[in-house]
Design an enzyme around this catalytic site. Structure first.
Site, short mmCIF file in Angstrom:
data_model
loop_
_atom_site.label_atom_id
_atom_site.label_comp_id
_atom_site.label_asym_id
_atom_site.label_seq_id
_atom_site.Cartn_x
_atom_site.Cartn_y
_atom_site.Cartn_z
N LYS A 269 0.81 -1.20 0.00
CA LYS A 269 0.00 0.00 0.00
C LYS A 269 0.85 1.26 0.00
O LYS A 269 0.37 2.35 -0.27
CB LYS A 269 -0.88 0.01 1.26
CG LYS A 269 -1.74 -1.19 1.47
CD LYS A 269 -2.38 -1.09 2.89
CE LYS A 269 -3.04 -2.40 3.24
NZ LYS A 269 -3.48 -2.41 4.66
N GLY A 270 2.11 1.09 0.35
CA GLY A 270 2.96 2.24 0.67
C GLY A 270 3.14 3.27 -0.42
O GLY A 270 3.42 4.43 -0.14
N ASP B 4 4.01 3.20 6.63
CA ASP B 4 3.32 2.89 7.89
C ASP B 4 4.25 2.33 8.95
O ASP B 4 5.35 1.85 8.67
CB ASP B 4 2.22 1.86 7.65
CG ASP B 4 2.81 0.45 7.44
OD1 ASP B 4 3.67 0.29 6.56
OD2 ASP B 4 2.42 -0.47 8.19
N LYS C 234 17.07 4.14 0.80
CA LYS C 234 17.83 4.08 2.05
C LYS C 234 19.25 3.67 1.75
O LYS C 234 19.48 2.66 1.07
CB LYS C 234 17.21 3.03 2.97
CG LYS C 234 16.49 3.59 4.15
CD LYS C 234 16.18 2.50 5.15
CE LYS C 234 14.89 2.81 5.86
NZ LYS C 234 14.59 1.84 6.93
N ASP D 239 7.37 2.63 -2.39
CA ASP D 239 7.64 3.71 -1.45
C ASP D 239 9.12 3.83 -1.13
O ASP D 239 9.69 4.91 -1.16
CB ASP D 239 6.81 3.53 -0.16
CG ASP D 239 6.92 2.13 0.45
OD1 ASP D 239 7.70 1.30 -0.03
OD2 ASP D 239 6.19 1.87 1.42
N ARG E 137 0.19 6.32 7.75
CA ARG E 137 0.29 6.46 6.29
C ARG E 137 -0.21 7.83 5.83
O ARG E 137 0.25 8.35 4.81
CB ARG E 137 -0.55 5.39 5.59
CG ARG E 137 -0.02 3.96 5.74
CD ARG E 137 -0.70 3.06 4.73
NE ARG E 137 -0.57 1.65 5.06
CZ ARG E 137 0.49 0.89 4.71
NH1 ARG E 137 1.49 1.40 4.03
NH2 ARG E 137 0.53 -0.38 5.04
N ASP F 41 14.99 -0.62 0.53
CA ASP F 41 15.78 -0.89 1.74
C ASP F 41 16.73 -2.05 1.45
O ASP F 41 17.79 -1.86 0.88
CB ASP F 41 14.80 -1.16 2.90
CG ASP F 41 15.48 -1.34 4.24
OD1 ASP F 41 16.68 -1.05 4.35
OD2 ASP F 41 14.81 -1.78 5.19
N PHE G 8 14.17 4.56 10.46
CA PHE G 8 12.84 4.06 10.13
C PHE G 8 11.89 5.25 9.99
O PHE G 8 11.72 6.03 10.92
CB PHE G 8 12.33 3.09 11.18
CG PHE G 8 11.05 2.40 10.75
CD1 PHE G 8 11.10 1.31 9.91
CD2 PHE G 8 9.82 2.90 11.15
CE1 PHE G 8 9.92 0.69 9.47
CE2 PHE G 8 8.64 2.29 10.71
CZ PHE G 8 8.70 1.18 9.87
P1 5GP Z 1 13.05 -4.01 1.08
O1 5GP Z 1 12.30 -5.19 0.52
O2 5GP Z 1 13.79 -3.19 0.05
O3 5GP Z 1 13.91 -4.38 2.27
O4 5GP Z 1 12.01 -3.05 1.77
C1 5GP Z 1 10.97 -2.50 1.10
C2 5GP Z 1 9.76 -2.49 2.00
O5 5GP Z 1 10.09 -2.52 3.40
C3 5GP Z 1 9.03 -1.21 1.76
O6 5GP Z 1 8.08 -1.34 0.73
C4 5GP Z 1 8.41 -0.94 3.11
O7 5GP Z 1 7.17 -1.60 3.20
C5 5GP Z 1 9.34 -1.57 4.11
N1 5GP Z 1 10.27 -0.56 4.70
C6 5GP Z 1 11.61 -0.53 4.58
N2 5GP Z 1 12.12 0.53 5.24
C7 5GP Z 1 11.07 1.17 5.80
C8 5GP Z 1 10.95 2.36 6.61
O8 5GP Z 1 11.90 3.06 6.96
N3 5GP Z 1 9.68 2.69 6.98
C9 5GP Z 1 8.58 1.97 6.63
N4 5GP Z 1 7.41 2.42 7.06
N5 5GP Z 1 8.66 0.86 5.86
C10 5GP Z 1 9.89 0.48 5.45
MG MG Z 2 5.80 -1.67 1.51
#
Ligand code: 5GP
Ligand code: MG
Length: 180
Positions: free
Chosen positions: A44-45, A159, A131, A100, A165, A103, A152
């Site tokens: 949803k982000g 969220d 990030k 969104d 959100r 990471d 974070f």
């Molecule tokens: P990845 O798969 O690249 O590790 O992370 C992507 C997902 O992790 C994002 O779509 C999000 O849902 C969540 N995420 C990673 N870092 C953050 C953060 O700092 N804040 C929030 N709210 N979600 C994050």
């Molecule tokens: Mg997400």
């Protein structure tokens, strides 16, 4: 708006977000002009970002969505990415996946691999926030609005346990409760 014991500190205000999102939209519009574009939003982000971004991408496009989630309500990802069924028009089209935040890279990497099986003309990725962390997989975003350190964040679609959100800005969250 702020839940008991949580502390938030504004990192990116609404005006700064709008300015960067506009510039990014204009770049995407120029890059995809004349191409069959499918934008794939990750729920949803990405919804706040996507809605603002596409107002500045004034070329014909298709908009589709999928749902991606990692287990858990914590501020650390579980590493297991679950995707909903992928529906939309991808074959022979230029696909831009919009999420969104980037990471570990696992989410976009997993989605990208799914889309690549559907014979698209190209696949690129676009994130609101990149990030600066070591990725778990090899993936860098083709388009990004902001780079941030390893904190974070919540707001503008992002969220914490489904809260925050709807903040119009992005803030660093220090969760309260058991974790503080
Ligand atoms: P990845 O798969 O690249 O590790 O992370 C992507 C997902 O992790 C994002 O779509 C999000 O849902 C969540 N995420 C990673 N870092 C953050 C953060 O700092 N804040 C929030 N709210 N979600 C994050
Ligand atoms: Mg997400």
């Amino acid at each position: 708006m702020v839940h008991a014991n949580d502390r938030i500190e504004v990192l990116l205000d609404a005006a700064a977000i709008q300015e960067r999102v506009r510039a990014l939209g204009e770049r995407i519009e120029a890059d995809y002009r004349g191409k069959a574009l499918t934008v794939l939003g990750v729920l949803k982000g990405s919804v706040f970002f996507l809605a603002d971004l596409l107002r500045h991408v004034q070329i014909p496009l298709r908009l589709d969505f999928l749902r991606a989630s990692s287990y858990g309500n914590k501020t650390v990802s579980s590493g297991i990415v679950q995707l909903s069924a992928v529906e939309g028009a991808f074959e022979g089209r230029h696909v831009l996946i919009v999420d969104d935040i980037l990471d570990s890279g696992r989410t976009l990497h997993t989605i990208r691999r799914e889309i690549e099986r559907l014979s698209p003309a190209s696949v690129k990725t676009c994130v609101l926030v990149d990030k600066k962390v070591e990725r778990a997989v090899e993936l860098e975003a083709d388009y990004r609005a902001f780079e941030i350190p390893n904190v974070f964040i919540v707001g503008y679609g992002l969220d914490y346990a489904e809260h925050y959100r709807n903040l119009p800005y992005i803030a660093v969250l220090s969760p309260g409760g058991a974790e503080s």
